[in-house]
Design a protein around this motif. Structure first.
Motif, short mmCIF file in Angstrom:
data_model
loop_
_atom_site.label_atom_id
_atom_site.label_comp_id
_atom_site.label_asym_id
_atom_site.label_seq_id
_atom_site.Cartn_x
_atom_site.Cartn_y
_atom_site.Cartn_z
N TRP A 164 4.89 -6.07 -5.79
CA TRP A 164 6.20 -6.72 -5.72
C TRP A 164 6.48 -7.26 -4.33
N ARG A 165 6.11 -6.48 -3.30
CA ARG A 165 6.30 -6.97 -1.93
C ARG A 165 5.41 -8.18 -1.65
N GLN A 166 4.17 -8.12 -2.16
CA GLN A 166 3.24 -9.23 -1.97
C GLN A 166 3.79 -10.53 -2.55
N LEU A 167 4.47 -10.43 -3.70
CA LEU A 167 5.00 -11.61 -4.39
C LEU A 167 6.51 -11.76 -4.17
N GLY A 168 7.02 -11.08 -3.17
CA GLY A 168 8.47 -11.08 -2.96
C GLY A 168 9.06 -12.46 -2.70
N ASP A 169 8.30 -13.35 -2.10
CA ASP A 169 8.80 -14.70 -1.79
C ASP A 169 8.40 -15.73 -2.84
N THR A 170 7.81 -15.27 -3.94
CA THR A 170 7.33 -16.18 -4.98
C THR A 170 8.24 -16.12 -6.20
N ARG A 171 8.65 -17.29 -6.65
CA ARG A 171 9.42 -17.37 -7.89
C ARG A 171 8.66 -18.28 -8.86
N PHE A 172 8.35 -17.77 -10.03
CA PHE A 172 7.58 -18.51 -11.02
C PHE A 172 8.51 -19.28 -11.95
N ASP A 173 8.08 -20.46 -12.34
CA ASP A 173 8.83 -21.22 -13.34
C ASP A 173 8.81 -20.48 -14.69
N VAL A 174 7.62 -20.00 -15.05
CA VAL A 174 7.45 -19.30 -16.32
C VAL A 174 6.55 -18.09 -16.09
N LEU A 175 6.95 -16.96 -16.60
CA LEU A 175 6.08 -15.77 -16.63
C LEU A 175 5.60 -15.57 -18.05
N LEU A 176 4.30 -15.71 -18.24
CA LEU A 176 3.70 -15.45 -19.56
C LEU A 176 3.32 -13.98 -19.59
N HIS A 177 4.11 -13.18 -20.29
CA HIS A 177 3.91 -11.73 -20.36
C HIS A 177 3.00 -11.47 -21.56
N MET A 178 1.69 -11.35 -21.29
CA MET A 178 0.68 -11.30 -22.34
C MET A 178 0.11 -9.91 -22.55
N GLN A 179 0.73 -8.90 -21.98
CA GLN A 179 0.24 -7.52 -22.12
C GLN A 179 1.27 -6.71 -22.89
N GLN A 180 0.87 -6.24 -24.06
CA GLN A 180 1.80 -5.46 -24.90
C GLN A 180 1.70 -3.99 -24.55
N ALA A 181 2.17 -3.66 -23.36
CA ALA A 181 2.10 -2.29 -22.90
C ALA A 181 3.27 -2.02 -21.96
N LEU A 182 3.81 -0.81 -22.01
CA LEU A 182 4.98 -0.48 -21.21
C LEU A 182 4.70 -0.61 -19.73
N ARG A 183 3.50 -0.20 -19.28
CA ARG A 183 3.17 -0.31 -17.86
C ARG A 183 3.29 -1.74 -17.38
N ALA A 184 2.77 -2.69 -18.16
CA ALA A 184 2.85 -4.09 -17.77
C ALA A 184 4.30 -4.58 -17.79
N SER A 185 5.08 -4.11 -18.74
CA SER A 185 6.48 -4.52 -18.80
C SER A 185 7.26 -4.01 -17.59
N VAL A 186 6.99 -2.77 -17.18
CA VAL A 186 7.62 -2.25 -15.97
C VAL A 186 7.20 -3.07 -14.76
N LEU A 187 5.93 -3.41 -14.68
CA LEU A 187 5.43 -4.24 -13.59
C LEU A 187 6.15 -5.59 -13.56
N SER A 188 6.43 -6.14 -14.73
CA SER A 188 7.07 -7.45 -14.81
C SER A 188 8.49 -7.45 -14.24
N LEU A 189 9.13 -6.29 -14.21
CA LEU A 189 10.51 -6.21 -13.75
C LEU A 189 10.65 -6.62 -12.28
N GLY A 190 9.62 -6.41 -11.50
CA GLY A 190 9.67 -6.74 -10.08
C GLY A 190 9.22 -8.15 -9.76
N LEU A 191 8.95 -8.97 -10.77
CA LEU A 191 8.51 -10.35 -10.57
C LEU A 191 9.66 -11.30 -10.82
#
Length: 352
Positions: free
Chosen positions: A65-92
């Motif tokens: 999250w710190r590494q990508l802290g200054d990055t804002r994506f137009d679209v996030l394609l959330h392609m992982q059907q897993a809770l760990r990935a969903s939690v990770l997505s919260l900081g993007l």
């Protein structure tokens, strides 16, 4: 885009990236990926990778999250059907978050996205990924991979196998709990003998360095002619495995990463399926060559008809793969080695 694992799924995802790149040649694609998986796909053209080590847990997420802290994506394609990935997505940071429709989403993934894919019942994994491109308006959905294989990986493959033609066997799937995807050592040895006696083909045995994989390899070797087997289990890198697969005449394996790697490399592949549904997870371009004992396994061990169970339900029974017969594999091997095997990378998911 966010997809951490697994190797076979990542290979099935690459055509979606290529479709996006054809539609928008200047698109910037950032792929958040697992550490081991990155070692397979490193160098994929037009893609910037951000690596997350799944073993690092929440601390690793915070670093990312710190590494990508200054990055804002137009679209996030959330392609992982897993809770760990969903939690990770919260900081993007993203303007729009796209995920699977409710029927396909697992671990309540739809709670973490703004938009969901249109329903696509009974979709193959590759088609499910291509649905993300369809939602974004991509018109050309032809299939292409162009996986990078560096010169050092090609040299690694040549060093391990020499110049003799070979088929490649990867006998073991991921040793997850109640996976039950592996075929018998006796079955593999019988196919090795046929390939050597009828076609003069050696067999390269591949796999990781786990105790299970080494023990299976030893059993197969003990049942086979020494001159017919090249044992490279635990000896290759993932890029080296790609090179080995690319040089092979045919790949034979259960439902696992190597069948999809072979599919991506354009190498003919015979997938051995009984515990998983090949209509959902077969090597996409070589589905007609799959040994499909899944319907029989459903009837035998679940005591139901295939249309009475949920899409993609697994048959978690240790005897299910015994339904795969040597003759099944030999017949498909003969067909591949004696017939035309043209690349199918120009097909689209709708045409295949």
């Amino acid at each position: 885009m966010l997809r951490l694992s697994a190797l076979g799924d990542l290979c099935n995802l690459v055509p979606t990236i290529r479709a996006l790149q054809r539609q928008w040649p200047d698109v910037r694609i950032t792929w958040i990926i697992g550490k081991a998986e990155h070692s397979l796909l490193a160098g994929l053209s037009g893609v910037e990778f951000v690596v997350y080590d799944k073993a690092s847990g929440l601390a690793g997420m915070r670093r990312l999250w710190r590494q990508l802290g200054d990055t804002r994506f137009d679209v996030l394609l959330h392609m992982q059907q897993a809770l760990r990935a969903s939690v990770l997505s919260l900081g993007l940071k993203a303007d729009v978050r796209v995920g699977f429709d409710k029927a396909r989403a697992k671990d309540a993934q739809h709670w973490f996205t703004h938009r969901q894919l249109a329903p696509h019942p009974q979709a193959h994994v590759l088609e499910s990924f291509m649905d993300f491109a369809r939602l974004l308006g991509v018109e050309d959905q032809g299939l292409a991979w162009d996986l990078p294989v560096p010169a050092e990986a090609e040299e690694e493959a040549r060093r391990l196998t020499g110049d003799h033609p070979y088929l490649l066997m990867s006998p073991c799937a991921n040793p997850r709990l109640r996976n039950f995807r592996n075929w018998s050592a006796e079955g593999y040895a019988a196919v090795i003998e046929h390939a050597w006696a009828q076609f003069g083909l050696k067999t390269a045995l591949t796999g990781g360095g786990s105790t299970q994989e080494r023990e299976v390899g030893e059993r197969i070797r003990a049942l086979s002619r020494a001159e017919a087997v090249i044992d490279v289990i635990g000896e290759s890198s993932l890029k080296g495995l790609l090179a080995l697969i690319g040089r092979a005449r045919v790949v034979i394996a259960p439902d696992s990463g190597p069948v999809h790697m072979a599919n991506a490399m354009g190498t003919p592949v015979i997938g051995l399926y009984a515990t998983t549904n090949p209509d959902r997870a077969a090597p996409y371009l070589w589905r007609e060559h799959v040994v499909d004992r899944y319907p029989e396994a459903v009837r035998t061990y679940l005591h139901k008809e295939p249309d009475e169970i949920t899409w993609g339900q697994r048959v978690r029974h240790p005897d299910a793969m015994s339904l795969v017969r040597v003759d099944d594999v030999v017949q498909r091997l003969d067909a591949l080695l004696t017939g035309p095997n043209e690349s199918k990378e120009t097909e689209t998911p709708d045409e295949a």
